[in-house]
Every structure is written in C-alpha cells, then in structure tokens.
Motif scaffolding. Structure first.
Motif, PDB file in Angstrom:
ATOM      1  N   LEU A  79     -20.694   4.571 -23.829  1.00  0.00           N
ATOM      2  CA  LEU A  79     -20.276   3.471 -22.941  1.00  0.00           C
ATOM      3  C   LEU A  79     -19.862   4.030 -21.583  1.00  0.00           C
ATOM      4  O   LEU A  79     -20.252   3.520 -20.527  1.00  0.00           O
ATOM      5  N   ARG A  80     -19.074   5.116 -21.621  1.00  0.00           N
ATOM      6  CA  ARG A  80     -18.557   5.697 -20.377  1.00  0.00           C
ATOM      7  C   ARG A  80     -19.692   6.208 -19.478  1.00  0.00           C
ATOM      8  O   ARG A  80     -19.694   6.007 -18.275  1.00  0.00           O
ATOM      9  N   LEU A  81     -20.644   6.900 -20.082  1.00  0.00           N
ATOM     10  CA  LEU A  81     -21.670   7.581 -19.277  1.00  0.00           C
ATOM     11  C   LEU A  81     -22.781   6.643 -18.799  1.00  0.00           C
ATOM     12  O   LEU A  81     -23.395   6.887 -17.769  1.00  0.00           O
ATOM     13  N   LEU A  82     -23.040   5.588 -19.561  1.00  0.00           N
ATOM     14  CA  LEU A  82     -24.133   4.695 -19.155  1.00  0.00           C
ATOM     15  C   LEU A  82     -23.694   3.641 -18.141  1.00  0.00           C
ATOM     16  O   LEU A  82     -24.509   3.134 -17.377  1.00  0.00           O
ATOM     17  N   LEU A  83     -22.414   3.302 -18.174  1.00  0.00           N
ATOM     18  CA  LEU A  83     -21.946   2.274 -17.245  1.00  0.00           C
ATOM     19  C   LEU A  83     -21.271   2.936 -16.031  1.00  0.00           C
ATOM     20  O   LEU A  83     -20.175   2.568 -15.634  1.00  0.00           O
ATOM     21  N   ASP A  84     -21.921   3.933 -15.518  1.00  0.00           N
ATOM     22  CA  ASP A  84     -21.427   4.645 -14.336  1.00  0.00           C
ATOM     23  C   ASP A  84     -22.635   4.888 -13.433  1.00  0.00           C
ATOM     24  O   ASP A  84     -23.713   5.233 -13.914  1.00  0.00           O
ATOM     25  N   ALA A  85     -22.432   4.707 -12.146  1.00  0.00           N
ATOM     26  CA  ALA A  85     -23.581   4.844 -11.228  1.00  0.00           C
ATOM     27  C   ALA A  85     -23.976   6.293 -11.000  1.00  0.00           C
ATOM     28  O   ALA A  85     -25.082   6.571 -10.541  1.00  0.00           O
ATOM     29  N   GLY A  86     -23.080   7.229 -11.318  1.00  0.00           N
ATOM     30  CA  GLY A  86     -23.384   8.647 -11.063  1.00  0.00           C
ATOM     31  C   GLY A  86     -23.311   9.458 -12.339  1.00  0.00           C
ATOM     32  O   GLY A  86     -23.126   8.916 -13.425  1.00  0.00           O
ATOM     33  N   ASP A  87     -23.461  10.767 -12.172  1.00  0.00           N
ATOM     34  CA  ASP A  87     -23.498  11.621 -13.356  1.00  0.00           C
ATOM     35  C   ASP A  87     -22.190  12.379 -13.582  1.00  0.00           C
ATOM     36  O   ASP A  87     -22.052  13.088 -14.554  1.00  0.00           O
ATOM     37  N   ASP A  88     -21.235  12.214 -12.653  1.00  0.00           N
ATOM     38  CA  ASP A  88     -19.985  12.968 -12.851  1.00  0.00           C
ATOM     39  C   ASP A  88     -18.772  12.063 -13.079  1.00  0.00           C
ATOM     40  O   ASP A  88     -17.627  12.446 -12.813  1.00  0.00           O
ATOM     41  N   GLU A  89     -19.046  10.861 -13.596  1.00  0.00           N
ATOM     42  CA  GLU A  89     -18.001   9.943 -14.034  1.00  0.00           C
ATOM     43  C   GLU A  89     -17.026   9.574 -12.923  1.00  0.00           C
ATOM     44  O   GLU A  89     -15.826   9.457 -13.158  1.00  0.00           O
ATOM     45  N   ARG A  90     -17.560   9.393 -11.738  1.00  0.00           N
ATOM     46  CA  ARG A  90     -16.686   8.979 -10.633  1.00  0.00           C
ATOM     47  C   ARG A  90     -17.091   7.620 -10.064  1.00  0.00           C
ATOM     48  O   ARG A  90     -16.494   7.143  -9.123  1.00  0.00           O
ATOM     49  N   LYS A  91     -18.151   7.013 -10.627  1.00  0.00           N
ATOM     50  CA  LYS A  91     -18.615   5.732 -10.080  1.00  0.00           C
ATOM     51  C   LYS A  91     -18.695   4.678 -11.187  1.00  0.00           C
ATOM     52  O   LYS A  91     -19.769   4.158 -11.499  1.00  0.00           O
ATOM     53  N   TRP A  92     -17.546   4.416 -11.771  1.00  0.00           N
ATOM     54  CA  TRP A  92     -17.450   3.451 -12.875  1.00  0.00           C
ATOM     55  C   TRP A  92     -17.873   2.061 -12.397  1.00  0.00           C
ATOM     56  O   TRP A  92     -17.443   1.599 -11.337  1.00  0.00           O
ATOM     57  N   ARG A  93     -18.734   1.398 -13.173  1.00  0.00           N
ATOM     58  CA  ARG A  93     -19.243   0.089 -12.778  1.00  0.00           C
ATOM     59  C   ARG A  93     -18.631  -1.060 -13.569  1.00  0.00           C
ATOM     60  O   ARG A  93     -18.943  -2.219 -13.319  1.00  0.00           O
ATOM     61  N   GLY A  94     -17.837  -0.724 -14.566  1.00  0.00           N
ATOM     62  CA  GLY A  94     -17.258  -1.778 -15.396  1.00  0.00           C
ATOM     63  C   GLY A  94     -15.871  -2.168 -14.911  1.00  0.00           C
ATOM     64  O   GLY A  94     -15.471  -1.843 -13.800  1.00  0.00           O
ATOM     65  N   SER A  95     -15.133  -2.863 -15.780  1.00  0.00           N
ATOM     66  CA  SER A  95     -13.781  -3.328 -15.429  1.00  0.00           C
ATOM     67  C   SER A  95     -12.742  -2.331 -15.942  1.00  0.00           C
ATOM     68  O   SER A  95     -13.054  -1.441 -16.733  1.00  0.00           O
ATOM     69  N   SER A  96     -11.492  -2.541 -15.500  1.00  0.00           N
ATOM     70  CA  SER A  96     -10.436  -1.638 -15.979  1.00  0.00           C
ATOM     71  C   SER A  96     -10.137  -1.904 -17.452  1.00  0.00           C
ATOM     72  O   SER A  96      -9.768  -0.980 -18.190  1.00  0.00           O
ATOM     73  N   SER A  97     -10.313  -3.145 -17.915  1.00  0.00           N
ATOM     74  CA  SER A  97     -10.049  -3.371 -19.354  1.00  0.00           C
ATOM     75  C   SER A  97     -11.140  -2.705 -20.220  1.00  0.00           C
ATOM     76  O   SER A  97     -10.845  -2.195 -21.307  1.00  0.00           O
ATOM     77  N   GLN A  98     -12.357  -2.663 -19.706  1.00  0.00           N
ATOM     78  CA  GLN A  98     -13.406  -1.930 -20.453  1.00  0.00           C
ATOM     79  C   GLN A  98     -13.073  -0.432 -20.491  1.00  0.00           C
ATOM     80  O   GLN A  98     -13.256   0.232 -21.516  1.00  0.00           O
ATOM     81  N   LEU A  99     -12.560   0.051 -19.378  1.00  0.00           N
ATOM     82  CA  LEU A  99     -12.214   1.471 -19.313  1.00  0.00           C
ATOM     83  C   LEU A  99     -11.087   1.809 -20.298  1.00  0.00           C
ATOM     84  O   LEU A  99     -11.088   2.871 -20.928  1.00  0.00           O
ATOM     85  N   LYS A 100     -10.155   0.858 -20.453  1.00  0.00           N
ATOM     86  CA  LYS A 100      -9.055   1.079 -21.425  1.00  0.00           C
ATOM     87  C   LYS A 100      -9.600   1.191 -22.843  1.00  0.00           C
ATOM     88  O   LYS A 100      -9.134   2.001 -23.651  1.00  0.00           O
TER      89      LYS A 100
END
Ligand SMILES: Nc1ncnc2c1ncn2[C@@H]1O[C@H](COP(=O)(O)OP(=O)(O)O)[C@@H](O)[C@H]1O
Ligand SMILES: [Mg+2]
Length: 273
Positions: free
Chosen positions: A220-241
């Motif tokens: 979930l973390r790696l696919l819902l990010d615009a980049g490859d180094d986990e700095r461009k999260w595209r989801g919500s903060s509740s998804q991140l939690k």
C-alpha cells in the motif's frame, strides 16, 4: 474427446522442443533470479504461460505453487490450470495474462523503478482511483489467502502484473506462499527487502499472518506514492495511519489479520476504495 497438448499431458521429456512442436513460443523468460525458465506459448488460438524448473531450488518452489493454487483461488490470482513432469523437474501451465509486472529483475539487471518509462513509474502516475482499485484487488486476494490458512512469502512488485489497457491487476508468482504460521529455519526468507517484515530476517522467528499484514502494508505504501523514495504520498493521513499500524516493527502492534487491515483500510478510504 480431443486431448489438449498442454492441459492433458502427464509428462514430457524435453519441454522446449515439445512446446515448439505443439505451438509457438512467442516469449521466453530465461534470466530469472528464481532459476525457473518460463515461456509464453500460443497453441491454436490460445495463449499460455508455461513455467518450468531448471534447478532444484526452482523445482521446490514450483512444488510449493501446487499447494498454493490447490488451496487458494481468487479472480485476481492467475489460476494454475495444469502441471506435468519434465526431465528432472516440473512444468506449470497458467493462462497467459496481458500486462507487465511492475518490477522485473533478472539475473543481470536489478533496479530501475524510478526510471520514468518503467512500469512502476507509469503505474504511479495513474489516477489515484485506479491505484486504489488495484490495491483493493490485491487486498481482496489476500483475504482468500488468509482464509486458506496461508501466509505471503516473497510478495513484491514483481508479482504484480498490471494490464495498463484493461486497467486490471493480477497476482502471479505466489510460489513461495506457505501454510502458516511457521518457524523460520533459515537465516532469512526469499524476498525484496523493501517489502519484507523484520522477522523474515531472523532465524527461529514465527512467520504468521501478521507478517502478511506487514508486507501488504508495504505494498500500500509503495504503490500509492508518486516517487520511489516514499516522499510523495498520494493518499490521506488516515490511510497513512493504517499503513503505520500494519508495518509496525513488533508484530504484536500490527493488525491481527488481513481482514482487520482491510476493514481499517476501507474505513480510511471513506467509500472510495
Ligand atoms: N500468467 C502469466 N501471463 C503472462 N506473463 C506472466 C504470467 N505469469 C508471469 N508472467 C511473466 O513472467 C515473468 C516470470 O514469471 P514468474 O512467475 O515471476 O517467474 P520467476 O519465479 O522465475 O520469477 C513475470 O515477471 C511476468 O512478467
Ligand atoms: Mg518472479
């Protein structure tokens, strides 16, 4: 009744000449880390994916795959249709699925996920709604894995076969999945470090459904990010939690089941996934 040259055969001496005899090999995967050699084969109007073991490690893995597919079926998991003996090993027959794996390491080439033309980068550029649909398919398939009493091993982006035209996600190469829980008797499990839970690197540890929860959290973390180094999260903060809890380093702090993870994820998506 006419017999099918791939689905009705019990054993074949030499696989490649056989495949060329009954059809046409349109693609070959000879450079896999796994030691398996696979083929895309057209027979009549149908296309098949034929995977064969060329080494003892590969053969063990393919033997495992029989158990996985015997126990787990799901629309997002490419189904095993048949298997037969070949000289010194085994061949597995799957339907050919159009698409590309998001990551394709070979013996001679690793990396490249951040290359803008790579399947992973193209996937990460899709609309969020499309990605959420794919993630949902992956999670849903793992509800079936959980119900069958299996745990994920070696799940990574090389198992995610995405058809960019049909916008469909399929899971392939689940050969290392095992009945769980089990005790890790080797120094580590096979897999991609970016997806693996800490206990997968610790001999004697218990590998169970919480390990699967961790790996799914990484997907979930790696696919819902615009980049490859986990700095461009595209989801919500509740998804991140939800992801933070799924990927807690202590298994006791994670969701206790894939079902609990999926419920939390769907709750955090507020009806959008
Ligand atoms: N059913 C399928 N249809 C089409 N291509 C497939 C299918 N299954 C796997 N592939 C492709 O073949 C490659 C190798 O298959 P895989 O099962 O991952 O083998 P290995 O265990 O040797 O890595 C995958 O990376 C994917 O590109
Ligand atoms: Mg593979």
């Amino acid at each position: 009744m006419p017999t099918h040259p791939l689905l009705d055969v019990a054993s074949v001496e030499r696989l490649e000449p056989y495949l060329e005899g009954v059809g046409h090999i349109f693609r070959a995967f000879r450079e896999q880390d796994s030691g398996c050699v696979s083929y895309g084969v057209a027979v009549g109007g149908e296309r098949w994916f034929v995977k064969s073991a060329a080494t003892p490690t590969g053969a063990t893995s393919l033997g495992r795959a029989l158990g996985v597919h015997g126990a787990v079926q799901h629309p997002a998991i490419v189904p095993l249709r048949h298997h037969f003996k070949i000289q010194g090993g085994l061949a597995l027959i799957y339907p050919w699925v159009d698409g590309e794996v998001l990551y394709h390491p070979t013996v001679s080439r690793h990396g490249g996920r951040s290359d803008p033309t790579s399947p992973m980068a193209l996937f990460r550029n899709l609309p969020v709604a499309d990605i959420l649909r794919s993630l949902n398919a992956i999670l849903d398939a793992h509800l079936a894995v959980e119900q069958a009493g299996f745990v994920a091993v070696d799940l990574y982006d090389g198992c995610l076969l995405y058809d960019f035209e049909a916008q469909r996600m399929a899971l392939c190469d689940l050969d290392e999945y095992r009945p769980g829980p089990f005790i890790l008797e080797a120094d580590r499990l096979p897999g991609s470090r970016r997806f693996m839970a800490p206990e997968e690197f610790s001999k004697g540890s218990t590998i169970d459904i919480r390990t699967t929860v961790f790996v799914l959290g990484r997907v979930l973390r790696l696919l819902l990010d615009a980049g490859d180094d986990e700095r461009k999260w595209r989801g919500s903060s509740s998804q991140l939690k939800v992801i933070e809890r799924a990927t807690a380093s202590d298994p006791a702090d994670r969701f206790a089941s894939v079902e609990a993870l999926v419920q939390a994820w769907r709750g955090a998506c507020s009806g959008r996934c």
